[in-house]
Design an enzyme around this catalytic site. Structure first.
Site, PDB file in Angstrom:
ATOM      1  N   GLU A 126      -9.483  -4.876   2.959  1.00 23.64           N
ATOM      2  CA  GLU A 126      -8.643  -3.686   3.170  1.00 23.64           C
ATOM      3  C   GLU A 126      -9.511  -2.556   3.710  1.00 23.64           C
ATOM      4  O   GLU A 126     -10.725  -2.700   3.884  1.00 23.64           O
ATOM      5  CB  GLU A 126      -7.961  -3.251   1.872  1.00 23.64           C
ATOM      6  CG  GLU A 126      -8.921  -2.796   0.793  1.00 23.64           C
ATOM      7  CD  GLU A 126      -8.232  -2.491  -0.539  1.00 23.64           C
ATOM      8  OE1 GLU A 126      -7.009  -2.646  -0.659  1.00 23.64           O
ATOM      9  OE2 GLU A 126      -8.952  -2.090  -1.477  1.00 23.64           O
ATOM     10  N   ASP A 182     -10.071   7.180  -1.086  1.00 17.60           N
ATOM     11  CA  ASP A 182      -9.734   6.729   0.271  1.00 17.60           C
ATOM     12  C   ASP A 182      -9.947   7.828   1.316  1.00 17.60           C
ATOM     13  O   ASP A 182      -9.031   8.136   2.108  1.00 17.60           O
ATOM     14  CB  ASP A 182      -8.266   6.269   0.336  1.00 17.60           C
ATOM     15  CG  ASP A 182      -7.909   5.261  -0.752  1.00 17.60           C
ATOM     16  OD1 ASP A 182      -8.748   4.404  -1.066  1.00 17.60           O
ATOM     17  OD2 ASP A 182      -6.777   5.335  -1.266  1.00 17.60           O
TER      18      ASP A 182
END
Ligand code: FUB
Length: 322
Positions: free
Chosen positions: A223, A16
């Site tokens: 997401e 991420d």
């Protein structure tokens, strides 16, 4: 030196990656994956992270400096578990680390921690941002100084549970020819730690001007929202989750509506795909992760970087290694 297809951090598992340029260096704010025996399921129980490290580099793809632990869950009074994908912002002499975690009721909220240096350490505020929910914060400071926090993720990220503006534990992702769940944005107040007004939905439209549909799993938002701006165009890029693409949409306004514009990246090794986009020293880069370093374990990921180019219409293309 690494090639653009190698993991850029190999002494620990990272994922991420949110990339920003601060003080002339490129800083990365990733998740810190750790080994564990949690079940690998659609709620994301396998992503059981407890701290953040900050990294920096002066050349891409490296060498990369690990600045050590910048924040740990023990120092976040409201958080019970799962420090997921963070992001960072700078304003008026302070650095802000935004991060999601589950609270004592198992509901994801977004917290903020403040530091004096881009690498931290950061001190968490005692409560999450009022009115925040779900996961994957992405901060964006526009040229006029207006600051925004984009966020959201469905399934384990709980965004589908907030369609009624309160947490509905029984809600599921909609199916069929109805609008898909939309990412959210809150305008950040001058203190950068609260929302100025209510959270809004960000519309993503198809080529006919209609909202992307819930069943359009190849294109709908799942997401990992990321916002960047180039030549007056605002780009919202994101993961399509269970179809494993990175996709993007364009707008002339940070609040949208955005129009779907294409795919950035095909599926990689591992279930999740999460990214950021940044300009550094005259080139544009896509930072993302896959699970190649762990041999394909979904919860043990590694960060990679690729160069990104734009055509004359402002459409993006990632340069893949030969
Ligand atoms: O790292 C935990 C979660 O996995 C992130 O919040 C999602 O974006 C996915 O990458």
């Amino acid at each position: 030196m690494n090639s653009l297809d190698d993991p850029i951090i190999t002494h620990m598992y990272t994922a991420d990656p949110s990339a920003h340029v601060f003080e002339g260096k490129l800083y990365l704010y990733p998740s810190h994956d750790r080994e564990g025996n949690n079940e690998d399921n659609d709620l994301g129980d396998q992503y059981d992270m407890v701290d953040y490290h900050v990294f920096s580099m002066e050349t891409v793809p490296g060498p990369v400096t690990d600045h050590g632990v910048a924040l740990t869950i023990e120092d976040v009074p409201w958080a019970s578990k799962q420090l997921w994908a963070p992001d960072a912002a700078y304003k008026d002499g302070n650095y802000y680390l935004y991060f999601p975690a589950r609270d004592e009721d198992n509901i994801f909220r977004i917290g903020v921690a403040i530091g004096e240096r881009p690498e931290g350490p950061f001190k968490a505020l005692p409560q999450p941002i009022p009115g925040s929910y779900s996961i994957d914060p992405c901060s964006f400071v526009d040229d006029d100084g207006s600051a925004y926090l984009f966020f959201g993720g469905i399934w384990g990220g709980q965004l589908q549970n907030w369609e009624k503006d309160h947490f509905d534990a029984s809600a599921e992702e909609p199916t069929g020819n109805v609008p898909a769940v939309l990412p959210r944005v809150g305008k950040l107040a001058a203190d950068m730690t609260s929302f100025d007004g209510s959270v809004q939905k960000i519309q993503i439209l198809d080529e006919n001007g209609s909202l992307l549909r819930a069943d359009d799993h190849d294109r709908r938002f799942f997401e990992g929202p990321w916002i960047h701006k180039r030549n007056g165009i605002y780009y919202l890029s994101y993961s399509t989750g269970n179809t494993h693409y990175l996709a993007y949409a364009k707008a002339d306004n940070p609040l949208g509506p955005f129009t779907y514009a294409g795919r950035l990246l095909d599926p990689v090794i591992g279930w999740t795909t999460h990214h950021s986009i940044v300009e550094y020293k005259g080139k544009w880069y896509l930072f993302h992760h896959d699970s190649s370093l762990s041999g394909g374990l979904n919860h043990l990921r590694c960060i990679k970087v690729k160069e990104l180019v734009y055509d004359e219409q402002g459409n993006m293309k990632v340069l893949l290694p030969e």
